[in-house]
Design a protein around this motif. Structure first.
Motif, PDB file in Angstrom:
ATOM      1  N   ASN A 163       0.794  -1.231   0.000  1.00 26.49           N
ATOM      2  CA  ASN A 163       0.000   0.000   0.000  1.00 26.49           C
ATOM      3  C   ASN A 163       0.826   1.280   0.000  1.00 26.49           C
ATOM      4  O   ASN A 163       0.324   2.346  -0.360  1.00 26.49           O
ATOM      5  N   ARG A 182     -10.050  -1.966  -9.236  1.00 31.37           N
ATOM      6  CA  ARG A 182      -9.213  -0.843  -8.823  1.00 31.37           C
ATOM      7  C   ARG A 182     -10.069   0.353  -8.434  1.00 31.37           C
ATOM      8  O   ARG A 182      -9.789   1.034  -7.438  1.00 31.37           O
ATOM      9  N   GLU A 183     -11.133   0.624  -9.200  1.00 29.82           N
ATOM     10  CA  GLU A 183     -11.943   1.815  -8.951  1.00 29.82           C
ATOM     11  C   GLU A 183     -12.793   1.685  -7.699  1.00 29.82           C
ATOM     12  O   GLU A 183     -12.936   2.652  -6.941  1.00 29.82           O
ATOM     13  N   ALA A 242     -10.565   2.278  -4.768  1.00 27.86           N
ATOM     14  CA  ALA A 242     -10.270   3.700  -4.566  1.00 27.86           C
ATOM     15  C   ALA A 242     -11.448   4.427  -3.932  1.00 27.86           C
ATOM     16  O   ALA A 242     -11.260   5.344  -3.124  1.00 27.86           O
ATOM     17  N   GLN A 243     -12.650   4.012  -4.277  1.00 28.36           N
ATOM     18  CA  GLN A 243     -13.837   4.634  -3.677  1.00 28.36           C
ATOM     19  C   GLN A 243     -13.961   4.296  -2.195  1.00 28.36           C
ATOM     20  O   GLN A 243     -14.263   5.166  -1.368  1.00 28.36           O
ATOM     21  N   PRO A 245      -9.900   5.356  -0.104  1.00 32.55           N
ATOM     22  CA  PRO A 245      -9.194   6.377  -0.890  1.00 32.55           C
ATOM     23  C   PRO A 245      -7.767   6.644  -0.443  1.00 32.55           C
ATOM     24  O   PRO A 245      -6.945   7.074  -1.251  1.00 32.55           O
ATOM     25  N   LYS A 257      -6.134   2.951  -1.633  1.00 28.30           N
ATOM     26  CA  LYS A 257      -6.631   2.342  -2.883  1.00 28.30           C
ATOM     27  C   LYS A 257      -6.284   0.856  -2.945  1.00 28.30           C
ATOM     28  O   LYS A 257      -6.231   0.254  -4.016  1.00 28.30           O
TER      29      LYS A 257
END
Length: 432
Positions: A119, A408-409, A412-413, A416, A419
């Motif tokens: 990370n 991945r998205e 990230a949501q 944050p 991610k």
């Protein structure tokens, strides 16, 4: 040859991955797993999320979706780094066969260093201020090292990967090239270094596949000799990679009567299938070899000898944390409370920077079951996504434009700051 050895050798075949993960997925459909609870009512959420991402990026141009491979990561941020190299080589009148070899050199090296970076690690692309992390960061490291001649023993040609350079690669070089510091730690640094050195030794010891000079790109000459009119079935490439690279994996991986199985792990859940013999409990994934296969297909088809490769559908979805994180984050699967507790305890024990995220070692049943489910669910959602899109995407296209990007998205949501994935792998840098 004993029956167990025969079974072990079968686990090294590409067909074995789907064959052995499918029964675990069938148990998932019955919500009868050891480590996860399953809620199939959430599958529609995954299909919706994935199709939305695909439509956002490829609406009315689904036919332009490339297959999943390392090429896209090497071009992270929209910079056409690979195409620029090809253009440079052609301007220098480099032969097409040599261009094919150079691409294979780059892709083999790039894929094999592409295990979880953790990370915290970040990489600043040389000559720019652009910052990348995780898989894309490792891709940019690889192409920077390739362009800088750090992998070539040819003083007249930096754009090669040479066995001799990899064998002699040292930790200070790795630390410098990967920009590792106390404030910028890379997960599995020691394991990654050993993998590079072992790759060099494997290239040196498999002359039939990699040539006298021990170069990954010589694989195309081997395939040329083994194929008929430069056409071959995927297992030819697969077997060459498995035979040529088996020795690179760390000691201590699963073995059966001296047969090393690489990325293959026993799983207690198999007891529900009536399995009793140890060899029958083993679930093969061979993720990095599959990732390498996916990544090599485009350069093998379009450069050098321009091979025709059939039976590509033998490959499965990739059992890694982006595809797997998608189904976890959208709550199709959920860790059973006792295993969530174990994972949080390990995160605390190893002083994880994300103690709220459970951690497990690669051989833990949680990770093995999660990876098997990832393969199953990718096959499961493909026709559902295609029905919603009214288009016939291939599995590699689904992964490239949909599941991997969606994983991945959603990460990230939901997270944050890092991610990162919803489950952490406490690893040596050679898995995922």
């Amino acid at each position: 040859m004993t029956q167990d050895i025969e079974k072990a050798k079968e686990l090294l075949q590409i067909q074995a991955v789907r064959q052995h993960t499918a029964p675990i997925f069938e148990l998932a459909l019955q919500n009868n797993l050891d480590y996860f609870d399953v809620d199939l009512s959430k599958v529609d959420d995954v299909v919706d999320f994935v199709t939305d991402v695909i439509d956002r990026d490829f609406k009315d141009k689904y036919d332009t979706i490339p297959p999943h491979g390392r090429w896209g990561h090497l071009n992270a941020g929209g910079d056409l780094r690979v195409e620029s190299l090809i253009e440079l080589w052609r301007s220098q009148n480099v032969a097409e066969i040599e261009i094919g070899k150079k691409l294979i050199d780059l892709f083999v090296f790039s894929v094999l260093i592409d295990a979880g970076a953790g990370n915290e690690w970040r990489y600043i692309e040389k000559g720019t201020s652009k910052v990348f992390n995780r898989s894309e960061g490792l891709a940019i490291v690889s192409i920077d090292m390739f362009k800088n001649g750090e992998l070539s023993d040819d003083p007249n040609d930096p754009y090669k990967v040479s066995a001799s350079k990899l064998v002699s690669f040292e930790e200070p070089q790795l630390i410098k090239s990967f920009q590792i510091t106390k404030a910028n730690p890379l997960t599995g640094t020691e394991g990654r270094l050993q993998l590079l050195q072992n790759l060099g030794k494997a290239l040196q010891s498999n002359n039939e596949i990699f040539g006298e000079d021990g170069r990954p790109g010589n694989l195309i000459e081997y395939l040329h000799k083994q194929s008929v009119d430069d056409s071959f079935e995927l297992p030819l490439l697969w077997n060459a990679l498995m035979e040529g690279l088996t020795s690179i994996w760390p000691k201590g991986r699963t073995q059966v009567d001296g047969v090393s199985l690489g990325d293959a792990w026993p799983l207690s859940t198999t007891a529900k299938l009536g399995v009793t013999d140890f060899v029958d409990t083993i679930i093969p994934f061979h993720k990095l070899t599959q990732w390498l296969c996916y990544s090599l297909i485009v350069p093998l088809k379009d450069y050098g000898y321009k091979f025709n490769i059939s039976k590509q559908t033998l490959q499965t979805g990739l059992p890694e944390y982006r595809n797997g994180g998608l189904i976890y984050d959208l709550k199709v699967i959920e860790l059973k409370p006792e295993h969530l507790k174990r994972g949080l305890e390990l995160s605390k024990e190893i002083k994880s920077k994300t103690p709220e995220i459970p951690s497990f070692t690669p051989d833990d049943g949680v990770i093995v079951e999660w990876r098997a489910l990832t393969i199953g669910f990718l096959d499961y959602i493909l026709p559902l996504v295609n029905k919603k899109l009214n288009y016939d995407l291939s599995l590699p296209q689904l992964i490239e434009a949909g599941s991997w990007k969606s994983g991945r998205e959603i990460a990230a949501q939901l997270r944050p700051e890092t991610k990162g994935p919803p489950i952490d792998l406490y690893s040596d840098g050679t898995v995922f």
